[in-house]
Motif scaffolding. Sequence first.
Motif, PDB file in Angstrom:
ATOM      1  N   PHE A  53       0.872  -1.127  -0.066  1.00 25.10           N
ATOM      2  CA  PHE A  53      -0.068   0.248  -0.027  1.00 25.10           C
ATOM      3  C   PHE A  53       0.871   1.214  -0.247  1.00 25.10           C
ATOM      4  N   GLU A  54       1.806   1.361   0.707  1.00 22.38           N
ATOM      5  CA  GLU A  54       2.738   2.213   0.943  1.00 22.38           C
ATOM      6  C   GLU A  54       3.473   2.552  -0.436  1.00 22.38           C
ATOM      7  N   ARG A  55       3.912   1.526  -0.983  1.00 22.78           N
ATOM      8  CA  ARG A  55       4.827   1.760  -2.052  1.00 22.78           C
ATOM      9  C   ARG A  55       4.021   2.350  -3.236  1.00 22.78           C
ATOM     10  N   GLU A  56       2.678   1.494  -3.375  1.00 26.97           N
ATOM     11  CA  GLU A  56       1.802   2.063  -4.645  1.00 26.97           C
ATOM     12  C   GLU A  56       1.181   3.278  -4.176  1.00 26.97           C
ATOM     13  N   SER A  57       1.308   3.854  -2.985  1.00 24.79           N
ATOM     14  CA  SER A  57       0.748   5.246  -2.782  1.00 24.79           C
ATOM     15  C   SER A  57       1.781   6.235  -3.347  1.00 24.79           C
ATOM     16  N   GLY A  58       2.994   5.553  -3.314  1.00 23.04           N
ATOM     17  CA  GLY A  58       4.213   6.849  -4.217  1.00 23.04           C
ATOM     18  C   GLY A  58       4.469   7.794  -3.005  1.00 23.04           C
ATOM     19  N   GLU A  59       4.033   7.516  -1.809  1.00 23.31           N
ATOM     20  CA  GLU A  59       4.782   8.209  -0.804  1.00 23.31           C
ATOM     21  C   GLU A  59       5.354   7.472   0.174  1.00 23.31           C
ATOM     22  N   MET A  60       6.634   6.919  -0.037  1.00 17.53           N
ATOM     23  CA  MET A  60       7.028   5.952   0.732  1.00 17.53           C
ATOM     24  C   MET A  60       7.825   7.001   1.894  1.00 17.53           C
ATOM     25  N   SER A  61       7.823   6.357   3.174  1.00 16.79           N
ATOM     26  CA  SER A  61       8.580   7.352   4.104  1.00 16.79           C
ATOM     27  C   SER A  61       9.825   7.029   4.015  1.00 16.79           C
ATOM     28  N   VAL A  62      10.822   7.686   4.357  1.00 18.23           N
ATOM     29  CA  VAL A  62      12.328   7.073   4.805  1.00 18.23           C
ATOM     30  C   VAL A  62      12.443   7.132   6.124  1.00 18.23           C
ATOM     31  N   PRO A  63      12.775   5.933   6.762  1.00 21.13           N
ATOM     32  CA  PRO A  63      12.907   5.751   8.150  1.00 21.13           C
ATOM     33  C   PRO A  63      14.213   6.853   8.405  1.00 21.13           C
ATOM     34  N   GLU A  64      13.810   7.617   9.843  1.00 21.29           N
ATOM     35  CA  GLU A  64      14.994   8.614  10.295  1.00 21.29           C
ATOM     36  C   GLU A  64      16.325   8.001  10.698  1.00 21.29           C
ATOM     37  N   THR A  65      17.355   8.743  10.106  1.00 28.17           N
ATOM     38  CA  THR A  65      18.717   8.093  10.576  1.00 28.17           C
ATOM     39  C   THR A  65      19.131   9.389  11.405  1.00 28.17           C
ATOM     40  N   ALA A  66      20.126   8.654  12.490  1.00 26.81           N
ATOM     41  CA  ALA A  66      20.596   9.378  13.433  1.00 26.81           C
ATOM     42  C   ALA A  66      21.866  10.399  12.629  1.00 26.81           C
ATOM     43  N   LYS A  67      22.260  11.583  13.476  1.00 30.28           N
ATOM     44  CA  LYS A  67      23.360  12.333  12.799  1.00 30.28           C
ATOM     45  C   LYS A  67      24.595  11.333  12.497  1.00 30.28           C
ATOM     46  N   SER A  68      25.095  11.819  11.217  1.00 28.21           N
ATOM     47  CA  SER A  68      26.393  10.813  10.807  1.00 28.21           C
ATOM     48  C   SER A  68      27.465  10.926  12.042  1.00 28.21           C
ATOM     49  N   ASN A  69      28.053   9.638  12.077  1.00 26.69           N
ATOM     50  CA  ASN A  69      29.030   9.598  13.216  1.00 26.69           C
ATOM     51  C   ASN A  69      30.527   9.462  12.347  1.00 26.69           C
ATOM     52  N   GLY A  70      30.352   9.404  11.039  1.00 26.30           N
ATOM     53  CA  GLY A  70      31.588   9.405  10.316  1.00 26.30           C
ATOM     54  C   GLY A  70      32.472   8.153  10.294  1.00 26.30           C
ATOM     55  N   ILE A  71      31.472   7.237  10.746  1.00 31.86           N
ATOM     56  CA  ILE A  71      32.702   5.894  10.765  1.00 31.86           C
ATOM     57  C   ILE A  71      32.177   4.966   9.461  1.00 31.86           C
TER      58      ILE A  71
END
Lengths: 496, 279
Positions: A153-171
């Motif tokens: 349903f989400e994929r076909e809606s064209g509005e896929m949410s992108v999960p939140e990611t933490a701030k980059s730690n550079g590793i």
Amino acid sequence: MGLDSLYLKQEREAEWRAELRRQTKNKDRMLIERVSMPELEPEVRVNYQDREVNSGLTREMAMQEAVRCMDCANPTCIEGCPVSINIPKFIKNIERGEIQQAASVLKETSALPAVCGRVCPQEKQCEAQCFYVQKLNKPAVAIGHLERFAADFERESGEMSVPETAKSNGIKVATVGSGPAALSFAGDMVKKGYDVTVFEALHEIGGVLKYGIPEFRLPNKIVDKELENLQKMGVHFETNFIVGRTASFDDLKEQGFQAFFIGSGAGLPRFMSIPGENYNGILSSNEYLTRVNLMGAQYEETDTPVLHGKRVAVIGGGNTAMDSVRTALRLGAEKAMIVYRRSEEEMPARIEEIKHAKEEGVEFHNLCNPLEYYGDEKGRVSGMKLIRMQLGEPDASGRRRPVPMEGSEFEMEVDLVIVAVGVSPNPLVPSSLKELKVTKWGTIVVDETKMQSSIPEMFAGGDIVRGGATVILAMGDGRRAAEKMDHFLKEKYAVN
Amino acid sequence: MNKVVKKEFFSEKVVRLVVEAPLIARSRKAGNFVILRVGEKGERIPLTIASADAEKGTIDLVAQVVGVSTSKLADLEPGDYITDLVGPLGKPTHIENVGTILAAGGGVGVAPLLPIVEAFKKAGNRVITVLAARSKDLIILEDQMRQWSDELIVMTDDGSHGRKGLVTAGMEEILQREEVNECIVIGPAIMMKFAALLTEKYNVPTQASLNSIMVDGTGMCGACRVSVGGKTRFTCVDGPEFDAHHIDFDEMLMRLGGYREEEKEALELYHLQHKLVEK
């Protein structure tokens, strides 16, 4: 990694959840019949390699099925899930019609919900632990179907949410391989703020999801969509790259990679070592499925050839065997047969896949085993000698051991044989890391609680550790490895 | 995507491509191969690495045009890109100073033989090389081979270059003349079969590099299986070189023909399409 009970309790106490529970009495929930998955007609689907057999639930069906879930105070279903999806939370979101929300819940723990909703053996995992099965002796809530519905349903809606990611730690961390274990690891690590690169030896990302599982069960475009999501989260993908060969582990360490997750899979087909097994027309399920699924060999415009058979025998009783035999049928076999040494009861394939194969006209020759193959003057397989088996005492796997019945040999005419009797771990990584500890079967030895190998910065999971399992178990390993590697790196660098 | 920087034809059907692949140019060893794919609908085909220039970041590939995929490869021009290229694959050749090496190459098998001859020479061996082909215009890399060989013999079936005769005639001459410690043969399967029979007679340890049918090249598909000493081995991860005296060459020859019908049809279709485009 598992969801702690306090968190689950708090989630369950959310006002909307409590309201849903009040709205419908459990007695009424229990009266609803389990939804059945709509399917493409067998006589239609056997003509298409790329048309999905299960066609998915409608919104109405999904919402009604979601009502069945009683939002248990102690949701045992979660314990059955190797990646610990918050099952009641996503199902209750479907019940109240918040499908996008349901999809986000899935993505909190699973990098590949549309894949899992299709290929997980739910009946043996979450659904087996469902209250309906455990206490009421009724069919479980259709968790797998609902998972698929929410993801689709989400994929076909064209509005896929992108999960939140933490701030980059550079590793920088890397995966070796891009199958379910590696992708699930990558998804979790990128969420934690790591700079993740996925290295894949083939020209396409996805591993077994792409080359091994046919499109009638898992369309490649669905895998691609989930990969796109990982890309949006910041995961880098590098194809045509063999870690340990194209560049050594040391080269990559020099480039700043601090740790590796080895998810290189069980990429070595097993054969039975019986006379005539190297005749042309006898191939591994990996070869057959790769030619078709990855290389599109069935289409005229592609260059990769595939052998067609009129009388095709597939040796084995797992999901891969079912995938191969049904592929053969779709490629024009007049007779497509499963040859399995035990009885249907012991078959490792999902019941659903066996049912689908039967509907499509696959012949089952259970309790028999090939002894020898015969070839024609050109060296192409033309027949096989088999022996009938009976079941003896249970063996180490807990299944009754197949015992040959003396004097019961018989012959069968075949012109294509696909051997699907299992796989061994891919030898490429162990061969390029001499100090890496492996078992005598070639699997990488890991500390099970840490998923860490004998080389501290190398973690491993999936088939390269297990020797052959399911997509979801591999994903569970990937998640656990991400958690443990995160601890390892944080301790090492005292970041955050 | 790997750029083709140079192309030349050794003969009508044998092409040499110099391709940008900096990482592979650095990490490859004698005996390694790559798998490449031309076009999104292309097939994955294995090719041995004939030589490499780590500084320029290029590798040399030599291919004989036999089917659709090799035709597409040979049609690429400098500046064009190879869609996918992965490697180095396979176990590198075991190189050490053993004394005298007899290296025998047939047809395009001479291309993968070149880095092996070079490595053996650099390791301090005396290297005697026998190159063979049907006729003069099919002998490739003769000068490069001469550079790394103490002695070089050329054999052609029709006598148009070097001596007239099969590769085994040239090899036998050496074997009769002096003590050879190890032999390596690369070429058509039938040539390797007879070369192996010959060196077995003289009790010389012999390696043959096999060109089996492959798909992934990492051990996954098992298409490349061969019988060596009665056991099934995978050319891509266990090879490509095996003890030639234990290889079941007859089975290998049979397996090489496994997709002949399909390939023939595909090639006919390809030529037909080409003609239509040209019209």
